[in-house]
Design a protein around this motif. Sequence first.
Motif, PDB file in Angstrom:
ATOM      1  N   LYS A 602      -0.837  14.618  11.333  1.00  0.00           N
ATOM      2  CA  LYS A 602      -1.839  14.025  12.202  1.00  0.00           C
ATOM      3  C   LYS A 602      -2.394  12.763  11.575  1.00  0.00           C
ATOM      4  O   LYS A 602      -2.950  12.792  10.489  1.00  0.00           O
ATOM      5  N   PRO A 603      -2.282  11.622  12.256  1.00  0.00           N
ATOM      6  CA  PRO A 603      -2.800  10.384  11.675  1.00  0.00           C
ATOM      7  C   PRO A 603      -4.310  10.362  11.653  1.00  0.00           C
ATOM      8  O   PRO A 603      -4.990  11.057  12.404  1.00  0.00           O
ATOM      9  N   ASP A 604      -4.858   9.550  10.776  1.00  0.00           N
ATOM     10  CA  ASP A 604      -6.293   9.318  10.690  1.00  0.00           C
ATOM     11  C   ASP A 604      -6.694   8.404  11.837  1.00  0.00           C
ATOM     12  O   ASP A 604      -6.186   7.290  11.960  1.00  0.00           O
ATOM     13  N   ALA A 605      -7.606   8.887  12.690  1.00  0.00           N
ATOM     14  CA  ALA A 605      -7.984   8.106  13.869  1.00  0.00           C
ATOM     15  C   ALA A 605      -8.595   6.767  13.480  1.00  0.00           C
ATOM     16  O   ALA A 605      -8.410   5.757  14.156  1.00  0.00           O
ATOM     17  N   ALA A 606      -9.337   6.717  12.372  1.00  0.00           N
ATOM     18  CA  ALA A 606      -9.981   5.468  11.965  1.00  0.00           C
ATOM     19  C   ALA A 606      -8.978   4.407  11.570  1.00  0.00           C
ATOM     20  O   ALA A 606      -9.267   3.214  11.627  1.00  0.00           O
ATOM     21  N   ALA A 607      -7.796   4.851  11.112  1.00  0.00           N
ATOM     22  CA  ALA A 607      -6.790   3.893  10.654  1.00  0.00           C
ATOM     23  C   ALA A 607      -5.605   3.806  11.592  1.00  0.00           C
ATOM     24  O   ALA A 607      -4.574   3.258  11.239  1.00  0.00           O
ATOM     25  N   ALA A 608      -5.769   4.363  12.798  1.00  0.00           N
ATOM     26  CA  ALA A 608      -4.621   4.412  13.705  1.00  0.00           C
ATOM     27  C   ALA A 608      -4.149   3.026  14.097  1.00  0.00           C
ATOM     28  O   ALA A 608      -2.972   2.822  14.383  1.00  0.00           O
ATOM     29  N   GLY A 609      -5.083   2.056  14.130  1.00  0.00           N
ATOM     30  CA  GLY A 609      -4.674   0.722  14.541  1.00  0.00           C
ATOM     31  C   GLY A 609      -3.973  -0.074  13.454  1.00  0.00           C
ATOM     32  O   GLY A 609      -3.411  -1.120  13.743  1.00  0.00           O
ATOM     33  N   ARG A 610      -4.043   0.373  12.230  1.00  0.00           N
ATOM     34  CA  ARG A 610      -3.405  -0.360  11.136  1.00  0.00           C
ATOM     35  C   ARG A 610      -1.924  -0.063  11.097  1.00  0.00           C
ATOM     36  O   ARG A 610      -1.474   1.046  11.299  1.00  0.00           O
ATOM     37  N   ARG A 611      -1.141  -1.104  10.811  1.00  0.00           N
ATOM     38  CA  ARG A 611       0.304  -0.925  10.714  1.00  0.00           C
ATOM     39  C   ARG A 611       0.648  -0.263   9.386  1.00  0.00           C
ATOM     40  O   ARG A 611      -0.030  -0.453   8.385  1.00  0.00           O
ATOM     41  N   VAL A 612       1.747   0.500   9.419  1.00  0.00           N
ATOM     42  CA  VAL A 612       2.154   1.201   8.213  1.00  0.00           C
ATOM     43  C   VAL A 612       2.524   0.211   7.111  1.00  0.00           C
ATOM     44  O   VAL A 612       2.360   0.483   5.925  1.00  0.00           O
ATOM     45  N   TRP A 613       2.993  -0.987   7.511  1.00  0.00           N
ATOM     46  CA  TRP A 613       3.390  -1.989   6.516  1.00  0.00           C
ATOM     47  C   TRP A 613       2.201  -2.599   5.787  1.00  0.00           C
ATOM     48  O   TRP A 613       2.379  -3.256   4.761  1.00  0.00           O
ATOM     49  N   SER A 614       0.986  -2.387   6.314  1.00  0.00           N
ATOM     50  CA  SER A 614      -0.181  -2.993   5.668  1.00  0.00           C
ATOM     51  C   SER A 614      -0.566  -2.274   4.376  1.00  0.00           C
ATOM     52  O   SER A 614      -1.381  -2.784   3.614  1.00  0.00           O
ATOM     53  N   ASP A 615       0.018  -1.103   4.121  1.00  0.00           N
ATOM     54  CA  ASP A 615      -0.266  -0.360   2.885  1.00  0.00           C
ATOM     55  C   ASP A 615       0.621  -0.906   1.768  1.00  0.00           C
ATOM     56  O   ASP A 615       1.842  -0.719   1.769  1.00  0.00           O
ATOM     57  N   GLY A 616      -0.003  -1.571   0.796  1.00  0.00           N
ATOM     58  CA  GLY A 616       0.767  -2.219  -0.258  1.00  0.00           C
ATOM     59  C   GLY A 616       1.520  -1.243  -1.139  1.00  0.00           C
ATOM     60  O   GLY A 616       2.647  -1.511  -1.558  1.00  0.00           O
ATOM     61  N   SER A 617       0.917  -0.086  -1.423  1.00  0.00           N
ATOM     62  CA  SER A 617       1.593   0.885  -2.285  1.00  0.00           C
ATOM     63  C   SER A 617       2.836   1.445  -1.610  1.00  0.00           C
ATOM     64  O   SER A 617       3.869   1.698  -2.264  1.00  0.00           O
ATOM     65  N   PHE A 618       2.763   1.652  -0.294  1.00  0.00           N
ATOM     66  CA  PHE A 618       3.921   2.164   0.441  1.00  0.00           C
ATOM     67  C   PHE A 618       5.028   1.116   0.492  1.00  0.00           C
ATOM     68  O   PHE A 618       6.215   1.430   0.296  1.00  0.00           O
ATOM     69  N   LEU A 619       4.642  -0.131   0.730  1.00  0.00           N
ATOM     70  CA  LEU A 619       5.636  -1.206   0.774  1.00  0.00           C
ATOM     71  C   LEU A 619       6.313  -1.370  -0.594  1.00  0.00           C
ATOM     72  O   LEU A 619       7.538  -1.551  -0.670  1.00  0.00           O
TER      73      LEU A 619
END
Length: 808
Positions: A602-619
């Motif tokens: 389940k995604p975090d509703a507060a961060a639902a609008g952020r793209r997954v690519w915006s997470d630097g650690s994940f990238l």
Amino acid sequence: MQRKTGRFLATFLPSVLLIVAALVFSAGVNLGTFRRDCGDALFSTFGVAGRKVVTSIEYAVKYGKTIENFFGMERALSQLKTYLPQADGVAVALPDGQVAYAIGTYGFKDRIGDRLTGYEQRRTAGEFQHSPSFNYHDTDNRSHKLFLPIRDPGDGRWIGTLVIAAGDAVIDNYVRDFERHTLIFVGGLGAVAILLLGGLALLPARNASGRPHSGRTALAVAALVQISVGVTGYGAFSDAYLRTVENTTGIVENIVATDIASIIGRGATYRSFSGIDDYFREIIAIVPHFKGMSLAVPEGADLPGSLGSGQPAARGDLVTGRALATDADLVTPTLRIVIDSDYIQRNVLEVVANNVTILIISLMFIYELHAFFSRRMRRPMEAKTEAEGVGSSPAATDRSLAGLRFLTFMLYFGMFLSASFVPVIMQTFDSGLFGLAPPQAAAIPVSAEMLCGALAILLAGRISARLPWRTMTAAGLAVAALGALTSGLTGDPVLFVVARGLLGAGTMTALMGLYRLIDRVRRVDPATGAYSDLFSGMYVGVNCGAVVGSLLADEIGPHAVFLIAAVVLTLGIAQLLLLTPEPTGEAAPVAAAAAATAAVDKPDAAAAGRRVWSDGSFLAFLLLVSVPTSACSMFLIYYFPLFASGLGKPASTVGQAFLLYGLCIVYLGPLLSRLMRSSGVAPGLPVLASGLIMAAGLTTFALTGSLMGAFLAILLLGLSDSFGLTAQQRYLERLPVVGTHGLAVPQSYHLNARKIGQVIGPMLFSAAAVAGGAGATLIGLGLAAALLLHLALSFLSLRRRPVVTGTA
């Protein structure tokens, strides 16, 4: 009665089928290995006769003749053909492949045509840079060909090629006795095994539940049978091969005796001989099992200098003797040839390695077949008992899982049948691929297969929304079968690349359909072991497919293996439609399953609008871990087959490398993964350790540049991936992106990043093939640098992150 019959069928039939298949396969591999070694020994002796003609041609060129206009060439070739009656024909070709002269049977002239094939042109150009001759078995035309270079005596420039060809029948006289002995023994052993299995299957059950220990019994019988074949085959092969070497050595003795007799007949004496050391040295270079050659001079003869070349006989070496012509001084020396026992032992040990390999995969096969049939045939009889008090139907669910496991096995078995030789195939086409160098051209089909597989995974979401899982899986298998069939039939490199793309897209589409089946099973039984069945079938299929395909390619040729792969994938469709039922039962457990996975899905509703690519650690994880490690793992699939082929090793060597890698994954993986989880170390450290082990493997190979170094690198790659893949998954689950977007989306990006790495990997290693050992070193160092950079960016923050719990 029905229970006993079902038990008998579930126990007896799968085991008998696999043991008979393993026996036939073992016999075929042993016979094929013996034929190949006999062919190498025979054609190396043909090279001695061919070298005489090459020397006479080079001598004439020295005094002004040219290959294109060589008066008397047909007479020289006719003499060679007379001296080698076993040969179908001999020919002389120019460096551009044009056949200038050819004599022999009509079949030979028709096969050789006006030009050498594109593969033969490229092979001769490469081999003649470092080898005095080479031969290969043309499985499509069932013939052997020997190639010897003709060089300009003035500057050593390659100006032509002497070709000697003979059909497979020329080997029959050497293998007939060994073949008869092998078939009689295997037939008798198979009959004993069948009777033994039949008796064991009829014995009463040994536990209260009525479930026999038939699986262990079948495995034990299969192991004993295969060990018997290996031990007996070792002794028979050793004796038969030694007789073959002695017979082919006799051919060389006749050639040398005739040459020396012709010189002595013209009035020369052994005292006046000069250059015989070079003559012997040239023969030793052509015949690989010769260790030394010399003239044993009778006591009292006064002959100057050394009359021999090579190494003296060591303990265990075989020494042959042949009396030569007597000269005017009444000196009668003996020609002594030292046969290298180490060389013979290495060839004999190849039979041992093949039989051990077949033993392992036959046990895997029998276990998979037994598991499939027993789960299908035992459960219906026990369904009523097991279903009491349970809201679902475990019988149907278990049959679905049995079908899932065996279908995954067949999918990967068919996919990896050709894994050991796909890069090598690109070098056999007459026409090149867009002017690319051979290493770059060899990378294209592997990269195309991986790229199309990645695209299929991306499109799987849309496809699965419109098609049922069964239709999706069947369509994927059909596309994959079409790709395998086209791979085996086409003679065009572009169409071959397209065919490999179809295979990659089809197999990944089918796999995504099987994931849909797992989703349906989990709705009925949230605690199902469906993923365990899927991965077990996958890894066993990879191991068995790569090994069986490599062994078959040596015997029947790679094109036939492609067709077998198409048949296997087509049988997968039949198994899907007939033997893989829909899971049935109440859907109430779905709510429990959803609750169990909500924490990570389940995604975090507060961060639902952020793209997954915006997470630097994940990238950083994708770019510095997922892509580089998967790219380096392509060393086994792309680079090693080319490397082994360049050393003249058979495809079975590549299969053994796949088996070594697979055994690390299957047996070391669970153990090392449990140790990593129980150790309590930060999740990033196993990822780093896995990558550094992989980099060390590539660097080891680059520093040694040998076959042993390559196997050591593959062992380290297998060790790395055995816990590295799980470590990457655990690390991914702890990244903040999972808390904001759920696990499904980041995991899909991770899987596709690995696919992108598999596309890039062959291209990197093709550049490394051109650069030599330095290229592999740079790839290993680049991987290590990427991992260390990732560690520097993420280690401190990782220690402060909360652990995300839940199951995927």
